[in-house]
Design a protein around this motif. Structure first.
Motif, PDB file in Angstrom:
ATOM      1  N   TRP A  91      50.924  57.556 -11.584  1.00 40.88           N
ATOM      2  CA  TRP A  91      50.616  56.132 -11.740  1.00 40.88           C
ATOM      3  C   TRP A  91      51.766  55.407 -12.433  1.00 40.88           C
ATOM      4  N   ARG A  92      52.249  56.002 -13.516  1.00 42.02           N
ATOM      5  CA  ARG A  92      53.314  55.375 -14.301  1.00 42.02           C
ATOM      6  C   ARG A  92      54.588  55.250 -13.471  1.00 42.02           C
ATOM      7  N   GLU A  96      54.061  52.377 -10.932  1.00 42.53           N
ATOM      8  CA  GLU A  96      54.098  51.080 -11.614  1.00 42.53           C
ATOM      9  C   GLU A  96      55.507  50.731 -12.061  1.00 42.53           C
ATOM     10  N   ARG A 133      57.604  49.746  -9.014  1.00 43.26           N
ATOM     11  CA  ARG A 133      57.174  48.479  -8.410  1.00 43.26           C
ATOM     12  C   ARG A 133      57.652  47.288  -9.239  1.00 43.26           C
ATOM     13  N   HIS A 134      57.562  47.437 -10.566  1.00 42.24           N
ATOM     14  CA  HIS A 134      57.887  46.329 -11.464  1.00 42.24           C
ATOM     15  C   HIS A 134      58.695  46.861 -12.650  1.00 42.24           C
ATOM     16  N   SER A 180      57.528  46.649 -16.494  1.00 38.71           N
ATOM     17  CA  SER A 180      57.230  47.916 -17.170  1.00 38.71           C
ATOM     18  C   SER A 180      58.013  48.039 -18.464  1.00 38.71           C
TER      19      SER A 180
END
Length: 179
Positions: A132-133, A136, A139-140, A144
């Motif tokens: 997940w990390r 994320e 993606r950003h 982050s």
């Protein structure tokens, strides 16, 4: 008593002895069979448990490898920009590996001892968190980094599993020492 009565009495005694002997033999065979079945059942359970452990370790290793590939792919992008097709394949591989790990984890939850299960839960949660990390972050990345700086959360992409091999070693010792 006449000879006829003695013969009948002898025949009845012989039949009664045969019935008692046969009953004893049948009961002994049943008791022995139960002991054998119990031993075979324990052996089957040990084999199922070992298979569940091996399957989960294999699936967890593949999942971790897929997450690593996802991160390496992002880190090694050229100056010409990302290769979206390759990124999509890496995400699909990570998702497929996640599904396989979840299936093996479900089986492990049924078969594992409490010690091993606790370690497996930590590893499962760590892998999910890392995946997940990673998604994320890529993606950003700017967002982050801001979240990390605002919250003070450790910026590493993985939270290391705690004592997972030790839990398996304890279980293996238990299995080897059980009759």
């Amino acid at each position: 008593m006449g000879t006829g009565e003695v013969a009948v009495l002898g025949t009845v005694a012989a039949l009664l002895g045969a019935i008692i002997g046969a009953t004893g033999a049948i009961l002994a065979a049943l008791a022995g069979g139960r002991v054998q079945l119990r031993g075979q059942h324990r052996q089957w359970r040990r084999e199922m448990r070992r298979a569940a452990y091996a399957d989960y370790l294999r699936a967890a290793k593949d999942y971790a490898g897929a997450i690593s590939e996802l991160n390496v792919g992002h880190l090694s992008e050229s100056e010409f920009g990302p290769d979206e097709l390759e990124r999509g394949e890496e995400r699909e591989q990570a998702t497929s590996a996640r599904d396989q790990e979840a299936e093996a984890y479900s089986m492990l939850r049924l078969e594992a001892s409490p010690t091993v299960l606790e370690a497996a839960i930590d590893l499962h949660d760590s892998l999910r968190h890392w995946h997940w990390r990673s998604l994320e972050y890529w993606r950003h990345p700017d967002l982050s980094n801001q979240v990390v700086s605002l919250t003070g959360i450790d910026g590493q992409l993985i939270r290391p599993p705690r004592d997972f091999p030790r839990g398996f070693a304890a279980q293996a010792h238990y299995l080897d020492s059980s009759p």
